[in-house]
Motif scaffolding. Structure first.
Motif, PDB file in Angstrom:
ATOM      1  N   LYS A  46       0.841  -1.199   0.000  1.00 38.98           N
ATOM      2  CA  LYS A  46       0.000   0.000   0.000  1.00 38.98           C
ATOM      3  C   LYS A  46       0.873   1.243   0.000  1.00 38.98           C
ATOM      4  CE  LYS A  46      -3.865   2.231   2.377  1.00 38.98           C
ATOM      5  NZ  LYS A  46      -4.853   2.110   3.473  1.00 38.98           N
ATOM      6  N   SER A  47       0.736   2.055  -1.042  1.00 47.37           N
ATOM      7  CA  SER A  47       1.577   3.247  -1.171  1.00 47.37           C
ATOM      8  C   SER A  47       1.332   4.212  -0.012  1.00 47.37           C
ATOM      9  CB  SER A  47       1.281   3.968  -2.486  1.00 47.37           C
ATOM     10  OG  SER A  47       1.812   3.268  -3.572  1.00 47.37           O
ATOM     11  N   GLY A  48       2.401   4.848   0.422  1.00 51.37           N
ATOM     12  CA  GLY A  48       2.329   5.807   1.510  1.00 51.37           C
ATOM     13  C   GLY A  48       2.582   5.210   2.870  1.00 51.37           C
ATOM     14  N   THR A  49       2.532   3.869   2.977  1.00 50.94           N
ATOM     15  CA  THR A  49       2.835   3.201   4.241  1.00 50.94           C
ATOM     16  C   THR A  49       4.286   2.738   4.234  1.00 50.94           C
ATOM     17  OG1 THR A  49       2.231   0.981   3.473  1.00 50.94           O
ATOM     18  CG2 THR A  49       0.458   2.374   4.322  1.00 50.94           C
ATOM     19  N   GLU A  50       4.798   2.422   5.391  1.00 50.96           N
ATOM     20  CA  GLU A  50       6.203   2.003   5.495  1.00 50.96           C
ATOM     21  C   GLU A  50       6.457   0.733   4.685  1.00 50.96           C
ATOM     22  OE1 GLU A  50       9.533   0.758   8.904  1.00 50.96           O
ATOM     23  OE2 GLU A  50       7.513   1.430   9.494  1.00 50.96           O
ATOM     24  N   ALA A  51       5.577  -0.254   4.824  1.00 57.93           N
ATOM     25  CA  ALA A  51       5.781  -1.521   4.111  1.00 57.93           C
ATOM     26  C   ALA A  51       5.598  -1.335   2.608  1.00 57.93           C
ATOM     27  CB  ALA A  51       4.818  -2.581   4.638  1.00 57.93           C
ATOM     28  N   GLY A  52       4.607  -0.541   2.231  1.00 61.94           N
ATOM     29  CA  GLY A  52       4.382  -0.317   0.808  1.00 61.94           C
ATOM     30  C   GLY A  52       5.543   0.409   0.156  1.00 61.94           C
ATOM     31  N   ASN A  53       6.048   1.443   0.795  1.00 60.68           N
ATOM     32  CA  ASN A  53       7.170   2.185   0.217  1.00 60.68           C
ATOM     33  C   ASN A  53       8.432   1.329   0.155  1.00 60.68           C
ATOM     34  OD1 ASN A  53       5.551   4.407  -0.123  1.00 60.68           O
ATOM     35  ND2 ASN A  53       6.291   5.494   1.691  1.00 60.68           N
ATOM     36  N   LYS A  54       8.539   0.400   1.087  1.00 63.15           N
ATOM     37  CA  LYS A  54       9.692  -0.500   1.069  1.00 63.15           C
ATOM     38  C   LYS A  54       9.726  -1.308  -0.225  1.00 63.15           C
ATOM     39  CE  LYS A  54      10.641  -2.471   4.965  1.00 63.15           C
ATOM     40  NZ  LYS A  54      10.595  -3.411   6.124  1.00 63.15           N
ATOM     41  N   ALA A  55       8.560  -1.674  -0.743  1.00 67.18           N
ATOM     42  CA  ALA A  55       8.501  -2.415  -2.007  1.00 67.18           C
ATOM     43  C   ALA A  55       9.090  -1.587  -3.143  1.00 67.18           C
ATOM     44  CB  ALA A  55       7.057  -2.796  -2.320  1.00 67.18           C
ATOM     45  N   PHE A  56       8.814  -0.294  -3.160  1.00 65.00           N
ATOM     46  CA  PHE A  56       9.331   0.558  -4.236  1.00 65.00           C
ATOM     47  C   PHE A  56      10.839   0.767  -4.099  1.00 65.00           C
ATOM     48  CE2 PHE A  56       4.869   1.071  -4.615  1.00 65.00           C
ATOM     49  CZ  PHE A  56       4.665   1.319  -5.967  1.00 65.00           C
ATOM     50  N   PHE A  57      11.321   0.841  -2.886  1.00 69.95           N
ATOM     51  CA  PHE A  57      12.776   0.941  -2.711  1.00 69.95           C
ATOM     52  C   PHE A  57      13.453  -0.340  -3.207  1.00 69.95           C
ATOM     53  CE2 PHE A  57      11.666   3.752   1.144  1.00 69.95           C
ATOM     54  CZ  PHE A  57      11.520   4.851   0.321  1.00 69.95           C
ATOM     55  N   TRP A  58      12.815  -1.482  -2.955  1.00 77.56           N
ATOM     56  CA  TRP A  58      13.380  -2.753  -3.433  1.00 77.56           C
ATOM     57  C   TRP A  58      13.384  -2.803  -4.961  1.00 77.56           C
ATOM     58  CZ3 TRP A  58      10.975  -6.811  -6.173  1.00 77.56           C
ATOM     59  CH2 TRP A  58      11.759  -7.953  -6.332  1.00 77.56           C
ATOM     60  N   MET A  59      12.287  -2.375  -5.594  1.00 76.67           N
ATOM     61  CA  MET A  59      12.253  -2.381  -7.054  1.00 76.67           C
ATOM     62  C   MET A  59      13.313  -1.440  -7.627  1.00 76.67           C
ATOM     63  SD  MET A  59       8.157  -2.727  -7.971  1.00 76.67           S
ATOM     64  CE  MET A  59       7.488  -1.629  -6.715  1.00 76.67           C
ATOM     65  N   ALA A  60      13.527  -0.301  -6.978  1.00 76.87           N
ATOM     66  CA  ALA A  60      14.561   0.636  -7.435  1.00 76.87           C
ATOM     67  C   ALA A  60      15.946   0.013  -7.309  1.00 76.87           C
ATOM     68  CB  ALA A  60      14.481   1.931  -6.635  1.00 76.87           C
ATOM     69  N   GLU A  61      16.160  -0.778  -6.266  1.00 77.57           N
ATOM     70  CA  GLU A  61      17.458  -1.460  -6.108  1.00 77.57           C
ATOM     71  C   GLU A  61      17.724  -2.398  -7.277  1.00 77.57           C
ATOM     72  OE1 GLU A  61      17.282  -3.435  -2.378  1.00 77.57           O
ATOM     73  OE2 GLU A  61      17.353  -1.580  -1.185  1.00 77.57           O
ATOM     74  N   GLN A  62      16.673  -3.069  -7.760  1.00 76.15           N
ATOM     75  CA  GLN A  62      16.865  -3.977  -8.896  1.00 76.15           C
ATOM     76  C   GLN A  62      17.192  -3.176 -10.155  1.00 76.15           C
ATOM     77  OE1 GLN A  62      16.935  -6.962  -7.478  1.00 76.15           O
ATOM     78  NE2 GLN A  62      16.139  -5.783  -5.734  1.00 76.15           N
ATOM     79  N   PHE A  63      16.496  -2.078 -10.388  1.00 79.50           N
ATOM     80  CA  PHE A  63      16.811  -1.219 -11.533  1.00 79.50           C
ATOM     81  C   PHE A  63      18.265  -0.768 -11.476  1.00 79.50           C
ATOM     82  CE2 PHE A  63      12.607   0.694 -13.346  1.00 79.50           C
ATOM     83  CZ  PHE A  63      12.081  -0.580 -13.474  1.00 79.50           C
TER      84      PHE A  63
END
Length: 730
Positions: A46-63
């Protein structure tokens, strides 16, 4: 600049058959989907939550690991502000059912809307129909009702009066309107679907008024003893507004916690092009990476199909293309907060840097179910590229790719890019997405063949587009996004050769004229049979019987041929012929003198009515056409110029619309500029279009309307309404 169609057809002969040279790996995509939908780390993203934003940081790490570069600033994550709330409590009880107090189950019987307000209330209930108040459009669900201190139940849907209700169907309209009329809570019902994650936008947010969705069980219990069932209540709404105060009280306790200064993130990475002459042109490939997270009971909604499947597939394409750069630049995006109103893509699209010319955008939303069929709709906007590529594929591949028009409205992340004037594709797997917004949307339900189809066929087209040897940026890209959402009509006379006529209809379709009315000089049964027999060779054309066929076929980028004759010389003895010709495909009767024709052919009118013929007259004879429209309600179209419309008495087009007659005006954009943008065209739902049938002329026509800002800024009409939207409602 796009070349002419003939040049493209020649070029495709010279190019080798398209193959998938970039090695995408479906199993890699499956692994990314598994990680994104794992319950222990990202908890439903869920965007805007700590766990949700963590997913986007992980995807950015793969990029970053694959070598993609930032598009904006120095970071692969691009933040934006957003409203975000955590669901803490969700309880509903019916206090006075026939069985006493009934406690409903969160997730099964009802859900709490994302960004719901918080309150603990007990109040009686009023069912307020569609919850719409627009007297000027002939509908007001709130007329003569007192909602003060009551709970409003709103049925999601559209009043059946032929008006356009897209804006009024949104929760951002319905929720605050109910509160304005005194509601202390707002519950939505949508054909029994319990939708978890339906969001309230920030401009409609009210921290003190609970809102959610209820299913069949709750609404049936509320209606018990009222004299209505769900079905009978819906039937009442067919006849007009019908609000119903029921003798029932609900106790609602919803609690959400707003996250202060919440931020969501997009992940945006660039694979720079390799060709100095083409690298300034960019293709955007995107998918939303978020879902809706846990509910108040801690049940996780993991969103494997929606949209871990799309995000994982885009990640795999990003990995593959980063290792195999193309002549053009590719930009890969993973959007946040799609589930909360396309917040991520809405934040990104307007700030795309002018470093590149953005020639198209492909969005992938829900790719995880099915057997490999992949929808890639949108090719008609750049048909000079799409059709030669698609037609060059072997049948075995063509049969796995479904084209058509991209989704309209604002239901997915392609829409903000389309609104910025970039041609878009709205891609998905063709399958049954059975677990939409359900807690059962988990990795185990993902079909590998669906993922394989999405990454394989999308990357094939991306590779073709990215390597296309001629420049593609042009001044009419925005015009293309508008023109190819319309349903313009071309009028032609038969050449005498059926194949030539069908080829002309196909050319009209490619040019964006989705209907062709073809006038036959003489008519024999064998002539009509000849057209129907040859349609198999033109798989993007359909033989139609009504204007609705044009608008419905256009959704699949299919053209419609309507066969016509000049009917002035028909006699009463032609009654039998008309019945036969109708069954063989004749659909339009063209009349030059409607008043005299009606006098002379009154005996034919009943035959024409029963057979469902379209009768076409000229707008210069609009007043004389009214009696014919009265004799044939819903079957008349009146075709003319903007000038003829302007010189006709106001009552004439209004009366024609009352009789469900269609009005089609053909003219230049400069002539249309004389018509006020909120004038009679809107009131009478006129269809307007250019009077030249070439693609170039059509795009110039739209571009001129855009430059003069005749309709683009109006809150009441858009160009898309004028070139097909109104016709779809005739």
């Amino acid at each position: 600049m796009f070349s002419r169609i003939a040049a493209f057809l020649l070029l495709v002969v010279l190019l080798p058959l398209t193959t998938n040279a970039v090695p995408v790996e479906p199993d890699s995509a499956m692994e990314y989907i598994r990680q994104l939908s794992a319950p222990d780390v990202f908890q439903g993203r869920k965007s805007g939550t700590e766990a949700g934003n963590k997913a986007f940081f992980w995807m950015a790490e793969q990029f970053d690991r694959w070598g993609l570069e930032p598009l904006i600033g120095t970071d692969l994550t691009v933040p934006y502000d957003q409203l975000a709330c955590i669901e803490k409590e969700g309880d509903i009880q019916l206090l006075d059912s026939r069985h006493g107090t009934v406690t409903y189950q969160l997730g099964d019987d009802f859900t709490v809307c994302t960004n719901s307000g918080s309150a603990q209330i007990t109040a009686p209930v009023t069912i307020v129909g569609y919850g719409i108040s627009k007297p000027e459009k002939g509908w007001n669900d709130y007329q003569n009702i007192d909602l003060e201190g009551r709970i409003a139940v709103v049925l999601r849907g559209s009043p059946p009066n032929g008006e356009q209700w897209e804006d009024e169907r949104s929760r951002s309209y319905l929720y605050p309107l109910a509160i304005e009329h005194g509601a202390v809570a707002v519950l939505f019902y949508q054909n029994g679907r319990i939708i978890n994650g339906a969001s309230i936008q920030e401009d409609a947010y009210n921290p003190n008024v609970p809102t959610g969705y209820i299913g069949d069980k709750v609404l049936s219990d509320l209606l018990y003893g009222s004299g209505h069932t769900i079905g009978s209540y819906k039937r009442e709404l067919r006849n007009g507004p019908f609000s119903l105060a029921v003798d029932r009280r609900l106790s609602i306790h919803f609690a959400t916690e707003r996250i202060e200064d919440a931020k969501g993130y997009n992940v945006v990475g660039v694979v720079e092009g390799t060709d100095e002459s083409l690298k300034q042109e960019a293709v955007i490939i995107g998918a939303h990476g978020d879902h809706v997270g846990p509910n108040a009971d801690g049940v996780l909604y993991l969103g494997a199909d929606d949209n871990g499947s799309g995000a994982g597939s885009v990640m795999e394409m990003a990995r593959a293309f980063a290792a195999n750069p193309q002549p053009r630049t590719l930009i890969f995006c993973l959007f946040g907060a799609e589930e909360q109103g396309l917040l991520g893509s809405k934040a990104l699209a307007p700030i795309l840097p002018d470093t590149y010319n953005y020639i198209t955008m492909l969005n992938l939303d829900m790719a995880g179910r099915g057997d490999g069929l992949t929808s890639i709709p949108g090719g008609s906007q750049i048909g000079e590229i799409w059709y030669p590529w698609y037609d060059s594929l072997p049948d075995s591949v063509q049969n796995q790719i479904i084209d058509g028009r991209p989704w309209g409205g604002h239901s997915s992340d392609h829409a903000p890019f389309r609104d910025e004037g970039i041609p878009v594709f709205s891609c998905s797997s063709r399958g049954h997405h059975d677990f939409y917004h359900a807690s059962t949307d988990v990795f185990q339900t993902i079909h590998r063949p669906a993922i394989a189809g999405a990454v394989t066929y999308m990357s094939m087209f991306i590779e073709h587009l990215a390597a296309y040897p001629e420049p593609l940026a042009e001044s009419y890209l925005k015009a293309r996004t508008i023109w190819y959402r319309g349903s313009a009509i071309a009028w032609d006379h038969s050449s005498g050769d059926i194949t030539t006529d069908l080829m002309k209809a196909e050319e009209n379709r490619v040019n964006g004229f989705m209907g062709t009315i073809l006038t036959l000089p003489t008519l024999y049964e064998s002539t009509l049979l000849g057209y129907t027999d040859q349609f198999d060779a033109f798989d993007r054309l359909r033989l139609g019987t009504s204007l609705k066929d044009i608008t419905s076929n256009a959704r699949g980028s299919r053209g419609t041929l309507l066969l016509a004759i000049v009917a002035d010389n028909l006699t009463d003895a032609d009654s039998t012929n008309l019945r036969i010709w109708s069954k063989l495909g004749l659909s339009v009767l063209r009349v030059t003198n409607p008043h005299q024709w009606l006098v002379d052919h009154e005996a034919l009118v009943n035959v024409i009515r029963k057979a469902g013929f379209i009768v076409e007259t000229n707008y210069y004879e609009a007043e004389a056409s009214v009696p014919l429209a009265e004799a044939l309600p819903g079957q008349l179209i009146v075709v003319g110029s903007p000038g003829s419309f302007e010189t006709t008495a106001d009552w004439v087009p209004e009366r024609l619309r009352e009789l469900d007659a269609g009005i089609v005006l053909r003219g230049s954009a400069s002539v249309l500029s004389a018509v006020p943008q909120e004038g009679d065209y809107i009131k009478t739902q006129v269809h307007v279009q250019p009077d030249e049938y070439s693609q170039q002329a059509a795009l110039e026509w739209v571009d001129q309307l855009l430059k003069e800002d005749l309709y683009g800024s109006s809150e009441k009409v858009e160009i898309e309404d004028l070139i097909g939207g109104y016709m779809a409602r005739w």
